[in-house]
Design a protein around this motif. Structure first.
Motif, PDB file in Angstrom:
ATOM      1  N   TYR A 174       0.350   2.083  -9.634  1.00 43.75           N
ATOM      2  CA  TYR A 174       1.281   2.606 -10.498  1.00 43.75           C
ATOM      3  C   TYR A 174       2.308   3.693  -9.724  1.00 43.75           C
ATOM      4  O   TYR A 174       3.357   3.984 -10.092  1.00 43.75           O
ATOM      5  N   ALA A 175       1.767   4.485  -8.659  1.00 42.46           N
ATOM      6  CA  ALA A 175       2.735   5.311  -8.121  1.00 42.46           C
ATOM      7  C   ALA A 175       1.850   5.669  -6.586  1.00 42.46           C
ATOM      8  O   ALA A 175       1.253   6.558  -6.244  1.00 42.46           O
ATOM      9  N   SER A 176       2.237   4.788  -5.791  1.00 45.89           N
ATOM     10  CA  SER A 176       1.483   4.720  -4.418  1.00 45.89           C
ATOM     11  C   SER A 176       1.942   5.862  -3.525  1.00 45.89           C
ATOM     12  O   SER A 176       1.134   6.475  -2.742  1.00 45.89           O
ATOM     13  N   TYR A 177       3.168   6.295  -3.810  1.00 48.95           N
ATOM     14  CA  TYR A 177       3.706   7.327  -3.102  1.00 48.95           C
ATOM     15  C   TYR A 177       3.094   8.870  -3.538  1.00 48.95           C
ATOM     16  O   TYR A 177       3.267   9.965  -2.696  1.00 48.95           O
ATOM     17  N   ARG A 178       2.215   8.890  -4.535  1.00 47.81           N
ATOM     18  CA  ARG A 178       1.430   9.944  -4.985  1.00 47.81           C
ATOM     19  C   ARG A 178      -0.054  10.018  -4.518  1.00 47.81           C
ATOM     20  O   ARG A 178      -0.815  10.826  -4.643  1.00 47.81           O
ATOM     21  N   VAL A 179      -0.404   9.021  -3.557  1.00 44.10           N
ATOM     22  CA  VAL A 179      -1.835   8.975  -2.923  1.00 44.10           C
ATOM     23  C   VAL A 179      -1.634  10.176  -2.000  1.00 44.10           C
ATOM     24  O   VAL A 179      -0.890  10.289  -1.042  1.00 44.10           O
ATOM     25  N   THR A 180      -3.016  10.933  -1.850  1.00 42.35           N
ATOM     26  CA  THR A 180      -3.094  11.983  -0.996  1.00 42.35           C
ATOM     27  C   THR A 180      -4.519  11.760  -0.335  1.00 42.35           C
ATOM     28  O   THR A 180      -5.317  11.064  -0.576  1.00 42.35           O
ATOM     29  N   ALA A 181      -4.337  12.588   0.822  1.00 43.20           N
ATOM     30  CA  ALA A 181      -5.701  12.548   1.706  1.00 43.20           C
ATOM     31  C   ALA A 181      -7.185  12.794   0.814  1.00 43.20           C
ATOM     32  O   ALA A 181      -8.245  12.167   1.067  1.00 43.20           O
ATOM     33  N   ALA A 182      -6.854  13.594  -0.389  1.00 40.07           N
ATOM     34  CA  ALA A 182      -8.114  13.945  -1.156  1.00 40.07           C
ATOM     35  C   ALA A 182      -8.456  12.532  -1.890  1.00 40.07           C
ATOM     36  O   ALA A 182      -9.725  12.417  -2.024  1.00 40.07           O
ATOM     37  N   ASP A 183      -7.721  11.704  -2.343  1.00 36.07           N
ATOM     38  CA  ASP A 183      -7.913  10.677  -2.735  1.00 36.07           C
ATOM     39  C   ASP A 183      -8.633   9.576  -1.902  1.00 36.07           C
ATOM     40  O   ASP A 183      -9.871   9.124  -2.454  1.00 36.07           O
ATOM     41  N   ILE A 184      -8.369   9.689  -0.702  1.00 37.27           N
ATOM     42  CA  ILE A 184      -8.922   8.895   0.374  1.00 37.27           C
ATOM     43  C   ILE A 184     -10.244   9.552   0.388  1.00 37.27           C
ATOM     44  O   ILE A 184     -11.237   8.662   0.514  1.00 37.27           O
ATOM     45  N   ASP A 185     -10.400  10.753   0.650  1.00 39.28           N
ATOM     46  CA  ASP A 185     -11.513  11.277   0.967  1.00 39.28           C
ATOM     47  C   ASP A 185     -12.647  10.856  -0.117  1.00 39.28           C
ATOM     48  O   ASP A 185     -13.881  10.815   0.107  1.00 39.28           O
ATOM     49  N   ARG A 186     -12.271  10.950  -1.347  1.00 40.53           N
ATOM     50  CA  ARG A 186     -13.107  10.668  -2.513  1.00 40.53           C
ATOM     51  C   ARG A 186     -13.867   9.200  -2.441  1.00 40.53           C
ATOM     52  O   ARG A 186     -14.962   9.306  -2.760  1.00 40.53           O
TER      53      ARG A 186
END
Length: 357
Positions: A308-320
């Motif tokens: 829904y909003a791929s441009y809002r993915v952050t490194a924190a989301d990846i780390d989780r």
């Protein structure tokens, strides 16, 4: 010149790729080497949006197969029309990387004011009414502005870029071009357009990439392929590979959640607009994810953001997600499943009758 460009650009993925390790062309073997060979032969360079999938070889083949057969294979719409759809969809998905690449390619195929309009992002100023209407359709939707015989390839381009934009927004930077002052950037863009336009004039043979993947039945939501053998094979086989990846790496609860929320792609909730200060304040997404089992919530949050909003993915989301045991392959599989699920749904929304559901 073409061989020189191929050699010079081989290291681009290693420099640009985020969150997962690149697979270099030299050491590549087996299925990865086969895909890399086709990409360099037909696209003119090892395109990072394709190569980012190499940690999951079946997904690498799927991404390339969809892109090649929809964008590069000859068809009634022509390459200019397909590139304007690619650039328009990328604009709608806020994927500046793909806008730079495919806007540059289109500018290299055009001349005069229209080329200048594309290079400066002014698609609404195109003088060619056909390209202007296609750009508007790609960005905003609405009735298809093309004859039925062009539908399969143009919808195919829209679907593959709804997919690739999401993957690129997660794993690649905002632009393939280096950050330089405005006047220098303008020169770089013009030079890149000449190169990309030249590469786009290469003729490829339709149907050579689906053989990289095993046969698969055609899902009903891909009926817009219209019986075109190379598109049917490309999208059905790729969809099967991505579904298998999702079954491996996306919890069932997350798959159900993403599927249930697909209608929101037609009208993104206000909470996802640019006024939202922090991702943690996105009430709608947070409420959706809160309903998942606790161990599935990091994967659920990432899958929902990718869709829904791929441009809002952050490194924190990846780390989780990493903290819950996701390696490079599983991370790419999760993102790919969410991306193609969204892209397939959007394909049914823009497909012309009689192929729309």
């Amino acid at each position: 010149m073409r061989k020189l460009i191929t050699r010079v650009t081989r290291g681009a993925t290693a420099v640009q790729l985020r969150y997962v390790a690149p697979v270099a062309p030299g050491p590549a073997r087996g299925p990865v080497a086969k895909v890399y060979h086709q990409v360099e032969r037909d696209f003119g360079m090892l395109a990072p949006p394709v190569a980012l999938h190499a940690v999951a070889p079946p997904l690498l083949a799927a991404a390339w197969t969809m892109l090649r057969e929809a964008l590069l294979a000859p068809g009634p719409a022509g390459r200019e029309a397909r590139e304007i759809v690619a650039a328009g969809v990328s604009t709608a998905n806020r994927c500046p990387y793909c806008v730079d690449v495919h806007g540059g390619t289109l500018a290299g195929l055009l001349t005069g004011p229209d080329a200048a309009a594309v290079l400066t992002g002014r698609l609404a100023d195109l003088r060619d009414p056909r390209l202007r209407d296609l750009a508007n359709w790609a960005v905003r939707g609405g009735p298809p502005p093309f004859p039925p015989e062009q539908g399969p390839e143009l919808v195919g381009v829209a679907v593959v870029f709804h997919y690739l934009n999401r993957m690129v927004n997660v794993f690649l930077p905002d632009s393939p071009l280096p950050p330089v002052p405005g006047p220098v950037a303008a020169v770089l863009r013009r030079g890149a357009a000449r190169i990309l336009g030249g590469l786009a004039r290469t003729t490829v043979v339709a149907g050579e990439s689906p053989g990289l993947l095993p046969p698969a039945p055609v899902p009903s939501d891909l009926s817009w392929t219209g019986g075109r053998p190379h598109l049917v094979a490309a999208f059905s086989r790729s969809a099967a590979v991505v579904e298998a990846a999702g079954e491996r790496s996306v919890p069932e609860s997350v798959r159900r959640l993403v599927a249930a929320q697909l209608p929101r792609l037609e009208a993104p909730p206000p909470a996802l607009d640019d006024t939202t200060p922090l991702l943690g304040d996105i009430r709608w997404l947070a409420e959706c994810v809160a309903g998942l089992p606790e161990p599935d919530r990091p994967a659920g949050r990432l899958a929902m953001l990718v869709a829904y909003a791929s441009y809002r993915v952050t490194a924190a989301d990846i780390d989780r997600v990493r903290a819950h045991g996701y390696d490079d392959r599983a991370l790419v599989e999760l993102a790919a499943w969410s991306s193609l699920t969204a892209a397939r749904y959007l394909g049914t929304r823009v497909a012309p009758a009689p192929f729309a559901d």
